[in-house]
Design an enzyme around this catalytic site. Structure first.
Site, PDB file in Angstrom:
ATOM      1  N   TRP A 100      -6.021  -2.943  -2.375  1.00 54.33           N
ATOM      2  CA  TRP A 100      -4.782  -3.479  -1.798  1.00 54.33           C
ATOM      3  C   TRP A 100      -5.066  -4.232  -0.508  1.00 54.33           C
ATOM      4  O   TRP A 100      -4.525  -5.311  -0.278  1.00 54.33           O
ATOM      5  CB  TRP A 100      -3.754  -2.379  -1.563  1.00 54.33           C
ATOM      6  CG  TRP A 100      -3.290  -1.727  -2.828  1.00 54.33           C
ATOM      7  CD1 TRP A 100      -3.378  -0.402  -3.147  1.00 54.33           C
ATOM      8  CD2 TRP A 100      -2.682  -2.365  -3.975  1.00 54.33           C
ATOM      9  NE1 TRP A 100      -2.861  -0.186  -4.413  1.00 54.33           N
ATOM     10  CE2 TRP A 100      -2.432  -1.367  -4.933  1.00 54.33           C
ATOM     11  CE3 TRP A 100      -2.332  -3.686  -4.276  1.00 54.33           C
ATOM     12  CZ2 TRP A 100      -1.844  -1.635  -6.172  1.00 54.33           C
ATOM     13  CZ3 TRP A 100      -1.750  -3.960  -5.507  1.00 54.33           C
ATOM     14  CH2 TRP A 100      -1.508  -2.944  -6.435  1.00 54.33           C
ATOM     15  N   ASP A 167       0.317  -2.141   6.056  1.00 54.07           N
ATOM     16  CA  ASP A 167       0.844  -1.845   4.730  1.00 54.07           C
ATOM     17  C   ASP A 167       0.912  -0.327   4.610  1.00 54.07           C
ATOM     18  O   ASP A 167      -0.107   0.343   4.500  1.00 54.07           O
ATOM     19  CB  ASP A 167      -0.093  -2.444   3.661  1.00 54.07           C
ATOM     20  CG  ASP A 167       0.314  -2.061   2.237  1.00 54.07           C
ATOM     21  OD1 ASP A 167       1.306  -1.322   2.065  1.00 54.07           O
ATOM     22  OD2 ASP A 167      -0.358  -2.525   1.292  1.00 54.07           O
ATOM     23  N   LYS A 191       6.627   4.550  -3.775  1.00 52.87           N
ATOM     24  CA  LYS A 191       5.710   5.669  -3.617  1.00 52.87           C
ATOM     25  C   LYS A 191       6.288   6.808  -2.776  1.00 52.87           C
ATOM     26  O   LYS A 191       5.938   7.948  -3.006  1.00 52.87           O
ATOM     27  CB  LYS A 191       4.375   5.201  -3.055  1.00 52.87           C
ATOM     28  CG  LYS A 191       3.576   4.531  -4.165  1.00 52.87           C
ATOM     29  CD  LYS A 191       2.650   3.468  -3.720  1.00 52.87           C
ATOM     30  CE  LYS A 191       2.120   2.710  -4.923  1.00 52.87           C
ATOM     31  NZ  LYS A 191       1.727   1.360  -4.577  1.00 52.87           N
TER      32      LYS A 191
HETATM   33  C1  LIG Z   1       1.092   0.178  -4.695  1.00 54.50           C
HETATM   34  C2  LIG Z   1       0.593  -0.478  -3.498  1.00 54.50           C
HETATM   35  C3  LIG Z   1       0.743  -1.871  -3.293  1.00 54.50           C
HETATM   36  C4  LIG Z   1       1.372  -2.774  -4.326  1.00 54.50           C
HETATM   37  O1  LIG Z   1       2.740  -2.635  -4.295  1.00 54.50           O
HETATM   38  P1  LIG Z   1       3.711  -3.548  -5.170  1.00 54.50           P
HETATM   39  O2  LIG Z   1       5.041  -3.086  -4.665  1.00 54.50           O
HETATM   40  O3  LIG Z   1       3.455  -3.203  -6.609  1.00 54.50           O
HETATM   41  O4  LIG Z   1       3.434  -4.964  -4.872  1.00 54.50           O
HETATM   42  C5  LIG Z   1       0.290  -2.392  -2.117  1.00 54.50           C
HETATM   43  N1  LIG Z   1      -0.285  -1.634  -1.171  1.00 54.50           N
HETATM   44  C6  LIG Z   1      -0.457  -0.300  -1.339  1.00 54.50           C
HETATM   45  C7  LIG Z   1      -1.101   0.488  -0.244  1.00 54.50           C
HETATM   46  C8  LIG Z   1      -0.035   0.305  -2.497  1.00 54.50           C
HETATM   47  O5  LIG Z   1      -0.194   1.624  -2.657  1.00 54.50           O
END
Ligand SMILES: *Cc1c(COP(=O)(O)O)cnc(C)c1O
Length: 355
Positions: A100, A167, A191
């Site tokens: 990511w 993020d 999540k």
């Molecule tokens: C799941 C995840 C993403 C991707 O997220 P989307 O909403 O599917 O674009 C990005 N960064 C992290 C840390 C993730 O766990």
């Protein structure tokens, strides 16, 4: 009962599912479904206002930050961040701690220059680099606080003289943070905050227009902030379910309470991984995540055998990501200690069966 260890979309509290399903039939005694009401109705306006209020309250968001509910997932933020805050000719600094994080850097490279300040790719991202320098002439520094695939987490916020972007998709609302340590926080909701379809952005207002670029309106943070996340039709249902989940978290006692629970849950599982001779953790101990616990066994045969036992015991979603292999137990806020115990019991049963 199934124990859902899926990495995302993932488990939410049962009460939230029950209330959400009721609202699909009749939202707040309006005689209408949450799926059909106007996003401009006063009833839905109240939902957006309460969701924002709960985010601000639970995370203690200081003055001068906007709280936005956007679409496009964390992946859209990989692009929106540089579009909005990386000026022409400037560079951005990125920490590479996994898939990511490197995708975020890759998208930024399409917008401007990127300097990767450190990477843990040399050991398949099983640790978080330390002691790196953040260049003071970069427009911002970006990192990923929890590496969902590898099971590593950054507990100490890096210090920098430039704006810090994080993020937090997979550890938002799981532990106490000081929002003022960051200039921009983003998280796909699926999540820890709610269902897929909404992305939380907490942005310091002085970043608006920072890149000086002319952007399509929908990709600019300021337009969304000015419109109270109603620049266009927002993801009504996802915001509503997020609100229910935030209410649940508040009723539990908020972040301080959930953080303690998450610490106990993670420790219980890591203790068993360390004790049980059939399992081995993949992340360096100092950087182990409280949200995604990654572990392996000695052979693919043993792993297939344990996976079958796990399935029999209703332990769902524990197969590891293909880039790490083995197992990954995602143990987000809504996953109970009871589910952790069920997994630990299965691990012990597996060991016993080998005697
Ligand atoms: C799941 C995840 C993403 C991707 O997220 P989307 O909403 O599917 O674009 C990005 N960064 C992290 C840390 C993730 O766990």
């Amino acid at each position: 009962m199934k124990h859902n260890f899926g990495a995302g979309p993932c488990i939410l509290p049962k009460e939230v599912f029950q209330e959400a399903s009721q609202a699909v039939l009749d939202f707040d005694n309006t005689g209408l479904s949450i799926l059909e009401i106007s996003h401009r109705s006063k009833e839905f306006e109240a939902v957006v206002i309460e969701t924002e209020r709960l985010v601000r309250e639970l995370l203690n968001v200081p003055h001068g930050y906007s709280v936005l509910f956007l679409q496009g997932g964390a992946s859209q933020q990989f692009a929106m961040v540089p579009m909005n805050i990386l000026p022409e000719g400037a560079k951005a600094a990125y920490l590479d701690t996994g898939v990511w994080a490197s995708k975020a850097a890759k998208e930024a490279k399409k917008v401007g220059q990127v300097e990767v300040v450190a990477s843990s790719s040399d050991r398949n991202y099983c640790y978080v680099p330390k002691g790196y320098e953040i260049p003071s002439d970069a427009a911002y520094f970006h990192f990923t606080s929890n590496n969902t695939i590898y099971g590593t987490e950054v507990f100490e916020t890096p210090k920098a003289s430039i704006p810090i972007v994080v993020d937090m998709s997979s550890d938002i609302l799981s532990r106490n943070i000081n929002v003022a340590d960051y200039d921009l926080i983003y998280a796909g909701a699926q999540k820890n905050m709610g269902p897929a379809g909404v992305t939380l952005v907490i942005i310091k207002d002085d970043l608006f227009g920072k890149s000086g670029r002319t952007l399509p309106t929908i990709f600019g943070y300021e337009a969304h902030a000015k419109a109270g996340s109603m620049y266009n039709t927002p993801p009504v249902f996802s915001i509503y379910v997020s609100m229910l989940n935030l209410r649940w978290l508040k009723a539990k006692g908020g972040i301080a309470v959930i953080e303690q629970e998450n610490i106990v849950k993670a420790r219980t599982l890591y203790d068993e991984i360390e004790r049980n001779p059939y399992f081995r953790g993949t992340a360096d101990v100092a950087d182990r995540s409280r949200m995604n616990v990654t572990f392996v066994m000695d052979t693919p045969e043993l792993e297939a055998e344990f996976l079958a036992l796990a399935k029999e015991r209703n332990l769902i979603g524990i197969k590891g990501h293909r880039s790490v292999g083995g197992f990954r137990a995602s143990i987000y806020n809504a996953l109970s200690i009871g589910s952790i115990n069920a997994l630990v019991d299965a691990m012990q049963e597996f060991e016993e069966g080998k005697k």
